[in-house]
Design a protein around this motif. Structure first.
Motif, PDB file in Angstrom:
ATOM      1  N   GLU A   8      -6.574 -12.938  -7.773  1.00  0.00           N
ATOM      2  CA  GLU A   8      -6.321 -14.077  -7.070  1.00  0.00           C
ATOM      3  C   GLU A   8      -4.950 -14.309  -6.882  1.00  0.00           C
ATOM      4  O   GLU A   8      -4.142 -14.859  -5.974  1.00  0.00           O
ATOM      5  CB  GLU A   8      -6.943 -15.129  -7.507  1.00  0.00           C
ATOM      6  CG  GLU A   8      -8.636 -14.917  -7.350  1.00  0.00           C
ATOM      7  CD  GLU A   8      -9.303 -16.183  -8.161  1.00  0.00           C
ATOM      8  OE1 GLU A   8      -8.651 -16.875  -8.806  1.00  0.00           O
ATOM      9  OE2 GLU A   8     -10.525 -16.274  -7.830  1.00  0.00           O
ATOM     10  N   LYS A   9      -4.212 -14.280  -8.257  1.00  0.00           N
ATOM     11  CA  LYS A   9      -2.787 -14.392  -8.380  1.00  0.00           C
ATOM     12  C   LYS A   9      -1.937 -13.467  -7.357  1.00  0.00           C
ATOM     13  O   LYS A   9      -0.898 -13.674  -6.790  1.00  0.00           O
ATOM     14  CB  LYS A   9      -2.100 -14.200  -9.633  1.00  0.00           C
ATOM     15  CG  LYS A   9      -0.818 -14.515  -9.932  1.00  0.00           C
ATOM     16  CD  LYS A   9      -0.347 -14.321 -11.255  1.00  0.00           C
ATOM     17  CE  LYS A   9       0.930 -14.608 -11.566  1.00  0.00           C
ATOM     18  NZ  LYS A   9       1.429 -14.535 -12.990  1.00  0.00           N
ATOM     19  N   ARG A  12      -2.164 -14.624  -4.025  1.00  0.00           N
ATOM     20  CA  ARG A  12      -0.998 -15.450  -3.655  1.00  0.00           C
ATOM     21  C   ARG A  12       0.507 -15.187  -3.587  1.00  0.00           C
ATOM     22  O   ARG A  12       1.219 -15.777  -2.737  1.00  0.00           O
ATOM     23  CB  ARG A  12      -1.193 -16.726  -4.577  1.00  0.00           C
ATOM     24  CG  ARG A  12      -2.584 -17.626  -4.658  1.00  0.00           C
ATOM     25  CD  ARG A  12      -2.457 -18.814  -5.442  1.00  0.00           C
ATOM     26  NE  ARG A  12      -1.727 -18.169  -7.078  1.00  0.00           N
ATOM     27  CZ  ARG A  12      -2.609 -18.252  -7.942  1.00  0.00           C
ATOM     28  NH1 ARG A  12      -4.049 -18.164  -7.762  1.00  0.00           N
ATOM     29  NH2 ARG A  12      -2.240 -18.037  -9.258  1.00  0.00           N
ATOM     30  N   THR A  16       3.221 -15.282  -0.428  1.00  0.00           N
ATOM     31  CA  THR A  16       4.508 -16.007  -0.452  1.00  0.00           C
ATOM     32  C   THR A  16       5.599 -14.914  -0.088  1.00  0.00           C
ATOM     33  O   THR A  16       6.380 -15.278   0.738  1.00  0.00           O
ATOM     34  CB  THR A  16       4.548 -16.337  -2.010  1.00  0.00           C
ATOM     35  OG1 THR A  16       3.520 -17.172  -2.178  1.00  0.00           O
ATOM     36  CG2 THR A  16       5.816 -17.038  -1.898  1.00  0.00           C
TER      37      THR A  16
END
Length: 88
Positions: A8-9, A12, A16
């Motif tokens: 999940e990180k 993200r 970005t």
């Protein structure tokens, strides 16, 4: 869908990074287009100034890993050769 916290990180971080890189490429393309349009007008002085403004953008893209260094060097070389050809 991601099943682990780490994945999940990563999703993200990728989102970005993609947004930032898109912005960088957009700035690079805009500065190069400005050089192209000034070359098309035939104004050697203005084209030289536009190239001087575009060079740091392009080299910043290289240092950030958005643009390949060879591609950036080739682009700068070809643009400067075209500017040099313009009648003063």
């Amino acid at each position: 869908m991601a099943n682990h916290k780490s994945s999940e990180k990563r999703i993200r971080q990728t989102a970005t990074r993609t947004a930032v890189n898109r912005l960088r490429m957009s700035r690079i393309r805009a500065s190069l287009k400005k050089v192209e349009t000034t070359i098309a007008t035939g104004d050697k002085k203005a084209a030289g100034l536009a190239l001087k403004e575009a060079q740091p953008e392009l080299m910043r893209g290289v240092s950030k890993g958005v643009v390949n260094s060879g591609a950036a060097s080739r682009k700068m070389s070809r643009l400067s050769a075209r500017i040099k050809k313009l009648a003063a």
